[in-house]
Scaffold this active site. Structure first.
Site, mmCIF file in Angstrom:
data_model
loop_
_atom_site.group_PDB
_atom_site.id
_atom_site.type_symbol
_atom_site.label_atom_id
_atom_site.label_comp_id
_atom_site.label_asym_id
_atom_site.label_seq_id
_atom_site.Cartn_x
_atom_site.Cartn_y
_atom_site.Cartn_z
ATOM 1 N N TYR A 1 22.761 -9.133 -22.874
ATOM 2 C CA TYR A 1 22.317 -7.795 -23.243
ATOM 3 C C TYR A 1 23.351 -6.749 -22.853
ATOM 4 O O TYR A 1 24.303 -7.051 -22.130
ATOM 5 C CB TYR A 1 20.966 -7.478 -22.588
ATOM 6 C CG TYR A 1 21.062 -7.130 -21.106
ATOM 7 C CD1 TYR A 1 21.299 -8.090 -20.144
ATOM 8 C CD2 TYR A 1 20.941 -5.799 -20.682
ATOM 9 C CE1 TYR A 1 21.394 -7.763 -18.799
ATOM 10 C CE2 TYR A 1 21.025 -5.459 -19.338
ATOM 11 C CZ TYR A 1 21.256 -6.443 -18.395
ATOM 12 O OH TYR A 1 21.363 -6.098 -17.073
ATOM 13 N N ARG B 1 32.302 -6.425 -24.230
ATOM 14 C CA ARG B 1 31.734 -7.244 -23.137
ATOM 15 C C ARG B 1 30.542 -8.060 -23.628
ATOM 16 O O ARG B 1 30.363 -9.205 -23.218
ATOM 17 C CB ARG B 1 31.327 -6.340 -21.973
ATOM 18 C CG ARG B 1 30.814 -7.122 -20.771
ATOM 19 C CD ARG B 1 30.544 -6.246 -19.570
ATOM 20 N NE ARG B 1 29.437 -5.332 -19.778
ATOM 21 C CZ ARG B 1 29.052 -4.400 -18.907
ATOM 22 N NH1 ARG B 1 29.723 -4.248 -17.776
ATOM 23 N NH2 ARG B 1 28.037 -3.610 -19.160
ATOM 24 N N ARG C 1 10.657 -25.652 -27.513
ATOM 25 C CA ARG C 1 11.129 -25.557 -26.136
ATOM 26 C C ARG C 1 11.763 -26.851 -25.626
ATOM 27 O O ARG C 1 11.133 -27.906 -25.634
ATOM 28 C CB ARG C 1 9.976 -25.156 -25.201
ATOM 29 C CG ARG C 1 10.445 -24.871 -23.784
ATOM 30 C CD ARG C 1 9.305 -24.426 -22.875
ATOM 31 N NE ARG C 1 9.826 -24.105 -21.544
ATOM 32 C CZ ARG C 1 10.105 -25.021 -20.616
ATOM 33 N NH1 ARG C 1 9.882 -26.294 -20.865
ATOM 34 N NH2 ARG C 1 10.610 -24.659 -19.452
ATOM 35 N N HIS D 1 15.284 -27.659 -22.757
ATOM 36 C CA HIS D 1 16.356 -26.967 -22.034
ATOM 37 C C HIS D 1 17.698 -26.989 -22.779
ATOM 38 O O HIS D 1 18.395 -25.987 -22.841
ATOM 39 C CB HIS D 1 16.538 -27.574 -20.644
ATOM 40 C CG HIS D 1 15.458 -27.184 -19.679
ATOM 41 N ND1 HIS D 1 14.131 -27.446 -19.906
ATOM 42 C CD2 HIS D 1 15.515 -26.553 -18.490
ATOM 43 C CE1 HIS D 1 13.412 -26.988 -18.892
ATOM 44 N NE2 HIS D 1 14.227 -26.435 -18.015
ATOM 45 N N LYS E 1 26.686 -10.897 -18.538
ATOM 46 C CA LYS E 1 25.548 -9.969 -18.528
ATOM 47 C C LYS E 1 24.354 -10.676 -19.187
ATOM 48 O O LYS E 1 23.988 -10.419 -20.336
ATOM 49 C CB LYS E 1 25.903 -8.661 -19.236
ATOM 50 C CG LYS E 1 25.000 -7.504 -18.808
ATOM 51 C CD LYS E 1 25.621 -6.170 -19.119
ATOM 52 C CE LYS E 1 24.698 -4.993 -18.953
ATOM 53 N NZ LYS E 1 24.130 -4.793 -17.628
ATOM 54 N N GLU F 1 27.998 -6.600 -5.142
ATOM 55 C CA GLU F 1 27.645 -5.451 -5.995
ATOM 56 C C GLU F 1 26.181 -5.096 -5.771
ATOM 57 O O GLU F 1 25.468 -5.786 -5.039
ATOM 58 C CB GLU F 1 27.898 -5.780 -7.471
ATOM 59 C CG GLU F 1 27.056 -6.929 -7.990
ATOM 60 C CD GLU F 1 27.274 -7.242 -9.481
ATOM 61 O OE1 GLU F 1 27.793 -6.387 -10.212
ATOM 62 O OE2 GLU F 1 26.902 -8.357 -9.881
ATOM 63 N N LEU G 1 29.508 -8.294 -12.074
ATOM 64 C CA LEU G 1 29.670 -7.839 -13.453
ATOM 65 C C LEU G 1 30.761 -6.768 -13.436
ATOM 66 O O LEU G 1 30.711 -5.853 -12.609
ATOM 67 C CB LEU G 1 28.363 -7.234 -13.971
ATOM 68 C CG LEU G 1 28.445 -6.789 -15.428
ATOM 69 C CD1 LEU G 1 28.403 -7.995 -16.359
ATOM 70 C CD2 LEU G 1 27.339 -5.812 -15.774
HETATM 71 N N1 DCS Z 1 26.326 -4.920 -11.933
HETATM 72 C C1 DCS Z 1 25.136 -5.313 -12.425
HETATM 73 C C2 DCS Z 1 24.490 -6.528 -11.855
HETATM 74 C C3 DCS Z 1 24.507 -4.579 -13.442
HETATM 75 O O1 DCS Z 1 23.331 -4.976 -13.936
HETATM 76 C C4 DCS Z 1 25.144 -3.416 -13.945
HETATM 77 C C5 DCS Z 1 24.557 -2.587 -15.051
HETATM 78 C C6 DCS Z 1 26.390 -3.043 -13.395
HETATM 79 C C7 DCS Z 1 26.949 -3.830 -12.403
HETATM 80 C C8 DCS Z 1 27.139 -1.831 -13.890
HETATM 81 O O2 DCS Z 1 27.649 -2.028 -15.169
HETATM 82 P P1 DCS Z 1 27.861 -0.852 -16.192
HETATM 83 O O3 DCS Z 1 28.675 0.178 -15.497
HETATM 84 O O4 DCS Z 1 28.591 -1.480 -17.321
HETATM 85 O O5 DCS Z 1 26.518 -0.330 -16.570
HETATM 86 N N2 DCS Z 1 23.231 -2.784 -15.380
HETATM 87 C C9 DCS Z 1 22.635 -2.187 -16.565
HETATM 88 C C10 DCS Z 1 21.184 -2.410 -16.615
HETATM 89 O O6 DCS Z 1 20.636 -3.475 -16.485
HETATM 90 N N3 DCS Z 1 20.589 -1.263 -16.853
HETATM 91 O O7 DCS Z 1 21.461 -0.231 -16.905
HETATM 92 C C11 DCS Z 1 22.773 -0.709 -16.635
#
Ligand code: DCS
Length: 289
Positions: free
Chosen positions: A32, A51, A99, A101, A145, A177, A201
């Site tokens: 996503y 990305r 379904r 895996h 992501k 993070e 990420l």
């Molecule tokens: N790390 C993780 C685990 C994230 O889910 C996100 C963004 C980031 C870093 C920051 O990435 P961006 O700067 O590209 O947004 N998460 C998105 C989400 O799930 N909702 O809003 C942003």
């Protein structure tokens, strides 16, 4: 009537039905993105969509569109829904199949949905927020992501229960993070942030921030730092599409620096706002809903 995209077509949201055996629903088998809309324009959409396609390809989902094609569809959706400030969320799942895996043996078409949400915006710099620290229990491919967000959800819930905005995760004492953001520290005027490895990420906001640092002459290192470095930092910065550049002013009940947003953070926030206006036009406070 609110519209959304289903498999490349704009449809009425109320008419969309999702399948029980969509692999996204059953396994979180998909990817996503969240893109910000300012002044009706998509911000850093090319980076997000690049990305998205990379994330999909890392788990062998073939997105049958180019960045430009998805971008054009999202622009139409934003216009149809008359969104001035908000976000567009999109996801691609592996598709619908009984379904099991393992991947479906026959070719299935990915299921692609996108919808918009209004988010008020007035260009004001984000105030300081509080965070907790928490062990990073996620898998080792955090560079993807993925729709699988259980580890992130559990971390964010702990933060919410503690009355905090974010949970800062660490692995073996090394800060990785936030639950939905990247984390950077400022020490003696220099910025440090986790390198873009499989453990985080590579946030688009993080990348924009590093470019801003370059432009501002703020030196930075993409290097791992410890929990002790985090707690002793002069400033801590959280970055994400939804939070933008947000100062973290207290962690685990302890003030960071002066307990107020720091000067380097404020500089970066201002430059980030200028970048939004450069890409999307001047933000006029009176049109904020
Ligand atoms: N790390 C993780 C685990 C994230 O889910 C996100 C963004 C980031 C870093 C920051 O990435 P961006 O700067 O590209 O947004 N998460 C998105 C989400 O799930 N909702 O809003 C942003």
């Amino acid at each position: 009537m609110e519209k959304m995209i289903l498999n490349g077509e704009i449809r009425n949201r109320s008419e969309i039905k999702m399948e029980l055996e969509d692999r996204g629903y059953q396994f979180g088998d998909g990817v996503y993105e969240v893109i910000r809309i300012y002044n009706g324009k998509l911000f850093t959409s090319e980076m997000h969509l690049t990305r998205l396609i990379e994330s999909a390809s890392k788990i062998s989902i073939n997105i049958p569109y180019t960045v430009g094609e998805i971008e054009a569809q999202l622009k139409d959706l934003v216009a149809e829904n008359e969104i001035t400030f908000g976000t567009v969320y999109m996801q691609f799942t592996r598709g619908v199949s009984p379904r099991n895996h393992a991947f479906p043996s026959t070719d299935v078409t990915p299921v692609y949905v996108a919808y918009t949400k209004e988010v008020p915006y007035n260009g004001a710099l984000k105030p300081g927020a509080k965070a907790i620290t928490i062990e990073d229990i996620r898998w080792l491919r955090c560079d993807i992501k993925s729709l699988n967000l259980l580890g992130n959800i559990l971390a964010k819930q702990k933060a919410a229960e503690a009355g905090c905005f974010e949970a800062i995760q660490h692995r073996d004492n090394m800060v990785t993070e936030g639950s939905s953001s990247n984390i950077s520290i400022i020490v003696n005027g220099e910025l440090k942030t986790h390198p873009a490895t499989n453990l985080i990420l590579n946030g688009i906001t993080r990348q924009v921030m590093l470019k801003i640092c370059k432009d501002l002459g703020v030196s930075y290192q993409e290097e791992v730092f410890t929990l002790e470095d985090l707690m002793a930092a002069d400033e801590v910065i959280m970055t994400s599409t939804t939070a933008e550049i947000m100062p973290i002013t207290a962690i685990d009940g302890q003030s960071i620096g002066s307990g107020e947003p720091g000067t380097v953070t404020r500089q970066i926030q201002q430059a980030f706002h200028a970048e939004i206006e450069r890409q999307c036009g001047h933000v006029i406070e009176s049109i904020v809903k």
